[in-house]
Design a protein around this motif. Structure first.
Motif, PDB file in Angstrom:
ATOM      1  N   ARG A  60     -33.201 -40.725  -4.364  1.00  0.00           N
ATOM      2  CA  ARG A  60     -31.933 -40.024  -4.109  1.00  0.00           C
ATOM      3  C   ARG A  60     -32.152 -38.849  -3.145  1.00  0.00           C
ATOM      4  N   MET A  61     -33.271 -38.153  -3.298  1.00  0.00           N
ATOM      5  CA  MET A  61     -33.570 -37.057  -2.354  1.00  0.00           C
ATOM      6  C   MET A  61     -33.701 -37.585  -0.924  1.00  0.00           C
ATOM      7  N   CYS A  62     -34.359 -38.742  -0.789  1.00  0.00           N
ATOM      8  CA  CYS A  62     -34.515 -39.321   0.553  1.00  0.00           C
ATOM      9  C   CYS A  62     -33.166 -39.693   1.143  1.00  0.00           C
ATOM     10  N   GLU A  63     -32.331 -40.333   0.322  1.00  0.00           N
ATOM     11  CA  GLU A  63     -31.023 -40.776   0.819  1.00  0.00           C
ATOM     12  C   GLU A  63     -30.150 -39.584   1.199  1.00  0.00           C
ATOM     13  N   LYS A  64     -30.293 -38.489   0.427  1.00  0.00           N
ATOM     14  CA  LYS A  64     -29.395 -37.349   0.631  1.00  0.00           C
ATOM     15  C   LYS A  64     -29.902 -36.364   1.666  1.00  0.00           C
ATOM     16  N   LEU A  65     -31.228 -36.167   1.725  1.00  0.00           N
ATOM     17  CA  LEU A  65     -31.720 -35.077   2.566  1.00  0.00           C
ATOM     18  C   LEU A  65     -32.953 -35.416   3.405  1.00  0.00           C
ATOM     19  N   LEU A  66     -33.941 -36.053   2.784  1.00  0.00           N
ATOM     20  CA  LEU A  66     -35.248 -36.120   3.462  1.00  0.00           C
ATOM     21  C   LEU A  66     -35.280 -37.098   4.630  1.00  0.00           C
ATOM     22  N   ALA A  67     -34.518 -38.168   4.524  1.00  0.00           N
ATOM     23  CA  ALA A  67     -34.556 -39.166   5.589  1.00  0.00           C
ATOM     24  C   ALA A  67     -33.154 -39.410   6.127  1.00  0.00           C
ATOM     25  N   ASN A  68     -33.081 -39.720   7.402  1.00  0.00           N
ATOM     26  CA  ASN A  68     -31.833 -40.196   7.994  1.00  0.00           C
ATOM     27  C   ASN A  68     -31.938 -41.716   7.989  1.00  0.00           C
ATOM     28  N   THR A  69     -31.303 -42.341   6.991  1.00  0.00           N
ATOM     29  CA  THR A  69     -31.557 -43.771   6.773  1.00  0.00           C
ATOM     30  C   THR A  69     -30.946 -44.671   7.850  1.00  0.00           C
ATOM     31  N   VAL A  70     -30.187 -44.083   8.750  1.00  0.00           N
ATOM     32  CA  VAL A  70     -29.699 -44.880   9.884  1.00  0.00           C
ATOM     33  C   VAL A  70     -30.868 -45.232  10.807  1.00  0.00           C
ATOM     34  N   ILE A  71     -31.755 -44.271  10.998  1.00  0.00           N
ATOM     35  CA  ILE A  71     -32.841 -44.494  11.961  1.00  0.00           C
ATOM     36  C   ILE A  71     -34.232 -44.387  11.338  1.00  0.00           C
ATOM     37  N   GLU A  72     -34.306 -44.031  10.056  1.00  0.00           N
ATOM     38  CA  GLU A  72     -35.625 -43.805   9.459  1.00  0.00           C
ATOM     39  C   GLU A  72     -35.827 -44.619   8.184  1.00  0.00           C
ATOM     40  N   ASN A  73     -37.064 -45.029   7.966  1.00  0.00           N
ATOM     41  CA  ASN A  73     -37.479 -45.623   6.696  1.00  0.00           C
ATOM     42  C   ASN A  73     -38.216 -44.574   5.881  1.00  0.00           C
TER      43      ASN A  73
ATOM     44  N   GLY B  18     -41.112 -26.254   4.553  1.00  0.00           N
ATOM     45  CA  GLY B  18     -41.161 -26.834   3.207  1.00  0.00           C
ATOM     46  C   GLY B  18     -40.323 -26.029   2.226  1.00  0.00           C
ATOM     47  N   LYS B  19     -40.412 -24.718   2.338  1.00  0.00           N
ATOM     48  CA  LYS B  19     -39.633 -23.842   1.450  1.00  0.00           C
ATOM     49  C   LYS B  19     -38.138 -24.068   1.647  1.00  0.00           C
ATOM     50  N   ALA B  20     -37.726 -24.233   2.908  1.00  0.00           N
ATOM     51  CA  ALA B  20     -36.311 -24.465   3.194  1.00  0.00           C
ATOM     52  C   ALA B  20     -35.854 -25.785   2.576  1.00  0.00           C
ATOM     53  N   ILE B  21     -36.697 -26.806   2.669  1.00  0.00           N
ATOM     54  CA  ILE B  21     -36.345 -28.113   2.095  1.00  0.00           C
ATOM     55  C   ILE B  21     -36.260 -27.997   0.570  1.00  0.00           C
ATOM     56  N   GLU B  22     -37.231 -27.262   0.011  1.00  0.00           N
ATOM     57  CA  GLU B  22     -37.237 -27.018  -1.434  1.00  0.00           C
ATOM     58  C   GLU B  22     -35.919 -26.357  -1.864  1.00  0.00           C
ATOM     59  N   GLY B  23     -35.501 -25.337  -1.115  1.00  0.00           N
ATOM     60  CA  GLY B  23     -34.248 -24.652  -1.432  1.00  0.00           C
ATOM     61  C   GLY B  23     -33.055 -25.581  -1.297  1.00  0.00           C
ATOM     62  N   ALA B  24     -33.067 -26.419  -0.258  1.00  0.00           N
ATOM     63  CA  ALA B  24     -31.950 -27.341  -0.036  1.00  0.00           C
ATOM     64  C   ALA B  24     -31.878 -28.374  -1.156  1.00  0.00           C
ATOM     65  N   LEU B  25     -33.028 -28.863  -1.602  1.00  0.00           N
ATOM     66  CA  LEU B  25     -33.036 -29.832  -2.704  1.00  0.00           C
ATOM     67  C   LEU B  25     -32.511 -29.177  -3.980  1.00  0.00           C
ATOM     68  N   GLY B  26     -32.931 -27.925  -4.224  1.00  0.00           N
ATOM     69  CA  GLY B  26     -32.403 -27.191  -5.375  1.00  0.00           C
ATOM     70  C   GLY B  26     -30.888 -27.078  -5.296  1.00  0.00           C
ATOM     71  N   GLY B  27     -30.384 -26.772  -4.107  1.00  0.00           N
ATOM     72  CA  GLY B  27     -28.951 -26.652  -3.906  1.00  0.00           C
ATOM     73  C   GLY B  27     -28.200 -27.951  -4.114  1.00  0.00           C
ATOM     74  N   LEU B  28     -28.890 -29.069  -3.896  1.00  0.00           N
ATOM     75  CA  LEU B  28     -28.258 -30.380  -4.098  1.00  0.00           C
ATOM     76  C   LEU B  28     -28.355 -30.835  -5.553  1.00  0.00           C
ATOM     77  N   GLY B  29     -28.945 -29.998  -6.394  1.00  0.00           N
ATOM     78  CA  GLY B  29     -28.991 -30.328  -7.811  1.00  0.00           C
ATOM     79  C   GLY B  29     -30.310 -30.900  -8.301  1.00  0.00           C
ATOM     80  N   PHE B  30     -31.308 -30.956  -7.419  1.00  0.00           N
ATOM     81  CA  PHE B  30     -32.607 -31.486  -7.837  1.00  0.00           C
ATOM     82  C   PHE B  30     -33.453 -30.337  -8.394  1.00  0.00           C
TER      83      PHE B  30
END
Lengths: 79, 79
Positions: A60-73, B18-30
């Protein structure tokens, strides 16, 4: 729990950064390099010990934030 | 031959991205995410079939270009 997420560009998606690195390696004398593609890696530390639940969360983290699933695996490795 | 080089920040080196991503994931409820560190991955295609020679070459590429060995570690995986 420690997990590693590797995000790479899908085949066919242009990778100018990879191309630049490829060119730079060629310029440094590494003529055997035929292609370079750059991706991202995220080392994530998670609370809890349930690996299946962690994998679901990481997807869920990948789908929402970590990856752009249009262009990334993405690939998830849980230690 | 395909190889993957993973470049990560050494322990103790600050990782604002990494810290920014960590904060963003926290903000998304993770809320279970306790730490994120970001690194780079290079998928390299090389001519030749000698794995030991390829590893030596890749180490030289890391030392010269792919990693900043003052602050980064690298790991080489050859398929």
């Amino acid at each position: 729990m420690k997990a590693r997420v590797i995000v790479t560009l899908k085949n066919g998606v242009l990778d100018p950064q990879g191309k630049a690195i490829e060119g730079a390696l060629g310029g440094l004398g590494f003529a055997e390099v035929s292609s370079v593609r750059q991706g991202k890696v995220f080392d994530v530390e998670l609370a809890g010990t349930d690996k299946a639940a962690a994998r679901t969360k990481l997807e869920r983290m990948c789908e929402k934030l970590l990856a752009n699933t249009v262009i990334e695996n993405y690939a998830i490795e849980i230690a």
